[in-house]
Structures are given as C-alpha cells and as structure tokens.
Design an enzyme around this catalytic site. Structure first.
Site, PDB file in Angstrom:
ATOM      1  N   GLU A   1     -35.144 -33.917  13.573  1.00  0.00           N
ATOM      2  CA  GLU A   1     -36.034 -34.398  14.623  1.00  0.00           C
ATOM      3  C   GLU A   1     -35.296 -35.239  15.667  1.00  0.00           C
ATOM      4  O   GLU A   1     -35.503 -35.066  16.885  1.00  0.00           O
ATOM      5  CB  GLU A   1     -37.168 -35.225  14.013  1.00  0.00           C
TER       6      GLU A   1
ATOM      7  N   GLU B   1     -49.296 -21.344  22.595  1.00  0.00           N
ATOM      8  CA  GLU B   1     -49.063 -19.932  22.275  1.00  0.00           C
ATOM      9  C   GLU B   1     -49.789 -19.620  20.982  1.00  0.00           C
ATOM     10  O   GLU B   1     -49.641 -20.329  19.981  1.00  0.00           O
ATOM     11  CB  GLU B   1     -47.569 -19.634  22.118  1.00  0.00           C
TER      12      GLU B   1
END
Length: 532
Positions: free
Chosen positions: A197, A312
C-alpha cells in the site's frame, strides 16, 4: 454464491406466484433518512482504453450510433452518461508520436483474446474526445508501466489529453487501473511481490504531481480545484493484494484531489465453474453478496466525505460469457444490480464496455466477430435510467423493498422526498426455447401488490412501463415501454413498435393497494407519482 436446484427453483416460483398478491408490500411516503441520493449521471459507462476510438469515432467519422444511445439515457436522467476511458489496456498503452492511426495493438492469445496487451496510441487517439457533444470524460493514464517508456508516455500525453478535454469536457483524471493486481495478475505481473500500500501511494502521488506539473505547462486553466481531481484508487475489488482502507490511511489523498472513491466489481467470472444465468445473474442474493464488500468499504471510508462509485463493473469478468452476459437475463440482472447499488449508497455506476465484449451494451462497429448493434444489456440501462429519472436538478433516492424470494426484487424511487416510482424485477428464469429450438409452454406470471401511502386514493391511475423480451435467453426482440433502440431501425434512437403494448395503466384499489402482473423474466415500473 447460491446456485439453486431445480426443486428449490420450482418452490420459489410457486411462492412468487401465490404469495405476493396476497401480502402487499408496504411502501413509505418518504425515504429512509439514511439513504444517500444518487449523483447525476448515475447510469454511466467505462470504455476499454483500446476500444474507445471504435466507440467514439474521430473528427472525420464520429460514431453517431453510440452518441444516440448516450443521448437516450441523458434524455431520461437529465445528464448524459459520464465516460471513464480506461481498463486493463490503459496500463499497456505507450505513446508513439509518429503513429498515423489512433491505435496499433497486438493481441497475445496467451494473455487475452479480447484486447491487445501490446498497445501503441498516436496523436489522433485524442480526436475521439471530440465526437460526443455535451459529454464529460475521464482519461486513464498508464501507471502499470513504470519504466522509461511509461514515464515518457505520461509526460507526452498530458498536453494531448488536457487539450482534448478543455471546454468543459473533463470529468476527472485517473492514474492506473486496478493497481491492487499489479503484483499478482494472471496476465503478467508488473510489480514485485513486495508491492504494498505505501509503495503504491508513493507512486500514485509522484505520478499525479507529474500530471499537475504538465497541466501547468499545457492547460493551466485545468489546474484549479474545480477541474483538477481524480477517480481513485480504481482497485479491482476489496480483497486483493492491496487493502483499500490501508491505502487511504497511508495518505492516498494527501493532496486532497480525489473527487470520487472508485472501486471495481464483477459478480463472477466468464469461465468460473458453476456460473449460470439463474444462479449467478438472475439471483438477488448473488447480487447482494457480490456488492457487500464495496458497501462495507464505502462505510469504512465515509468519514472522508467523498462519494463512492463503481468506476468499472459488469456481469462476468473476462468480458462476459456468450448466452449469459449478452442475454435478456443479463439486462434484468443489470436493473437489479444498479438499483441495489443505488439503494446501498453507491452513487454512480460505470458499466464497462469494449469492442466484441460479450457483456457490452452495444457493439459500436462491425467486426468479423460481432455484429454492430444494440445489445440486451442496453435495455437494462434504459430501464434503470427511467427508474432514476431526472437527477440533475432533483434529489433522487432509491430504496429497496424486500421481497421473499431470491429470484425477485423491488425498489422505490423518491424524488425530492416524495414517492415517485416502484420497480419490480421478476428473475425466475423463463427460456422461450428448449435447447434453442422447440418453443416452451405458456409463460407463467406473478402478481405483485404494494400498499401505497394514504394520499393514494382508490381509482388513482398508475402508469406502467415494461422491460420485455420473449424470455431470459433472448438476444434480440427486446423493448422498454414498447420502444426499440435497435441500430437497424433508427441508428439507436427510440422507435415505437406497433406490436407491443404501451400506455398501460393500473388502478389503485380501495385501501390504497396497487397491483401489477409481471411475466416471469421481465420487469415493470409503476409510475405512482402520476397521482392525478
């Protein structure tokens, strides 16, 4: 995922047929106070980066068919769909200044048979942003390739993208597609296993700051807080190699330029064992389970006060499955999926599209694989837009109305705090042929009853709009409210068919109950806002 047995399906069908008319569903006069309103352009699209010139065309040959389909949706909701240009191929795209065509791509069947995994774009690629009037776009920059060629592509395309998106065409920017899969993707990894991350956040911040520097040079008018914003982090999901919550905690929005928290979702895989129309798509519990992780993520990030969207999504990843993602059952799934998202605080949904994709709402050009035309899922998009209605100036909230079966769903639309519409989706699978040949017996139906608020008196007339086809396996012959949007009829513009009933009404009965009969594998919208 729950895959029903034939016996359990039969029992559910009996329950639907017998139970709903006898027990009206109570509909409140006002929405739950906790319901977030949808954003304008709730029904939006994501278009595969390599396919965008096919969908939009260019300066000399704009794709009017695509534009007509977008206009249809905009006419219903007050805002044309927002277009996110991105997907896997945005992270494959490299710029070639001498390329005379928009794209030059090579398909490697070992990686994907549906899109190029080697892709070059030329200057003319950016003409495609000129072809759809009154449309806003997000442009997806390449983060996947972090070598010399990738960085040079970023620097070279900033001025081209920003010049193309001046004059109020810019939605937001995006940097990278599904970076949570960069170190694990089956199509080829682009980061080491140590990718985490904090390293992602640092790369993203470096890249977005490079973009802003480029904008200062080429398009300084797009550097104000009104225009300079991002969709992020555009993760493939919530349970992959990178944790989206930790990404935010590690400072993803350190520059305060993320306008929309974007996540991706697919309900299953095109080649996943056990995927069926009834068990996977036409199944409300499957939809609820699929989106539950994003709903949880949105709640965990709510303190950032940034709208949460699906940047998406579509039915089955790997571009959908024939006979499933392109069938009328997928249109019904799309209605349930989108309205469920809206009822759970997901404020905009971008349905992903691509040339020759099985789940596409339309095929923008003729190819040797797929016929140009309007596909079944588009009719689901239209039904969702009709259920949302004008959301540009109105505050629109969607509330789920629980039904007893996993093969049905219902929703209420509230406009500026008042009940306006009710949608019912019957998802009991009814295929109009047996093995694609012999015709089936007479189609069953179910009656749904709703207890309306006290203001609805007996004999109040309620308009009905239906989403219909011959069956859940139908690929063509689909209508919404008696209209076809087929390419062959009027280039995608609505055409009223004479052989389909329109203008249907039902009447509120004494006691304020309204009922509607819905054939299996179809949907209906009750316009209960028509009270006079």
């Amino acid at each position: 995922m729950y895959i029903p047995s034939p016996l359990s399906l039969a029992n559910y069908a009996i329950a639907i047929a017998r139970g709903n008319a006898a027990t009206p569903v109570v509909v409140s006069s006002a929405p739950l106070s906790s319901l977030l309103p949808v954003l304008d352009g709730f029904v939006s699209f994501s278009i595969e980066f390599s396919s965008f010139p096919d969908f939009a065309g260019n300066n000399s040959a704009p794709n009017g068919f695509s534009n007509n389909l977008l206009n249809n949706l905009g006419n219903l909701t007050g805002t044309k769909p927002y277009i996110r240009v991105g997907g896997n191929t945005q992270d494959y795209a490299l710029f070639n200044a001498s390329l005379k065509v928009a794209t030059n791509g090579t398909i490697n069947p070992k990686r994907s048979t549906d899109y190029p995994t080697t892709l070059f774009i030329g200057p003319s690629y950016f003409e495609s942003y000129n072809t759809w009037p009154n449309t806003k776009f997000s442009h997806g920059f390449n983060l996947g390739n972090n070598g010399t060629a990738g960085r040079q592509t970023l620097i070279d395309t900033i001025p081209l993208a920003c010049k193309a998106l001046e004059n109020e065409k810019l939605y937001h920017w995006e940097l990278g597609n599904e970076p949570d899969l960069y170190s694990t993707s089956s199509q080829g990894t682009v980061r080491l296993p140590s990718w985490n991350e904090s390293t992602y956040v640092q790369e993203w911040l470096n890249g977005t700051r490079t973009i802003k520097d480029g904008l200062f040079q080429a398009c300084p008018n797009l550097t104000s807080s009104k225009y300079y914003n991002y969709l992020a982090p555009s993760f493939a999901g919530t349970l992959n190699h990178l944790n989206p919550i930790k990404t935010w905690h590690d400072g993803l929005d350190a520059d305060h330029n993320i306008a929309l928290i974007s996540s991706h979702n697919y309900i299953g895989g095109a080649t996943q064992p056990g995927v069926t129309l009834q068990g996977t798509l036409m199944n409300h519990s499957s939809t609820v389970a699929s989106i539950s992780h994003q709903v949880n993520e949105s709640m965990l990030l709510a303190n950032y006060s940034i709208p949460f969207i699906l940047g998406e999504t579509n039915s089955l990843y790997n571009e959908g499955a024939p006979g499933l993602s392109n069938a009328f059952g997928a249109a019904l799934w799309g209605v349930d999926f989108n309205l469920w998202c809206a009822s759970q605080g997901i404020q905009r949904v971008h349905m992903h599209q691509g040339t020759n994709y099985r789940y596409a709402s339309w095929q923008p050009i003729q190819t040797n694989i797929t016929t140009k035309g309007t596909k079944a899922p588009y009719y689901g998009n239209i039904a969702v837009a009709a259920m949302i209605g004008e959301s540009t100036v109105n505050r629109v909230q969607i509330e789920n109305l629980p039904l007893p079966s996993i093969f049905e769903a219902a929703y209420a639309t509230y406009v500026n705090g008042s009940l306006s519409r009710i949608a019912v989706i019957n998802m009991v699978e009814y295929n109009y042929t047996i093995n694609g040949t012999a015709l089936r017996p007479k189609r069953p139906n179910a009656t749904y009853s709703f207890q309306l608020p006290a203001a609805y008196k007996a004999k109040t007339v309620v308009g009905v709009q239906r989403l219909l086809a011959n069956g859940s396996d139908a690929l063509t012959g689909i209508t919404f409210d008696g209209y076809s949007y087929n390419y062959e009829l009027k280039n995608g513009m609505p055409v009223k068919l004479e052989n389909v009933t329109t203008g249907e009404t039902v009447m509120v009965q004494p006691g304020g109950v309204v009922s509607v009969t819905v054939p299996y594998s179809s949907s209906a919208i009750l316009n209960v806002g028509m009270k006079k």
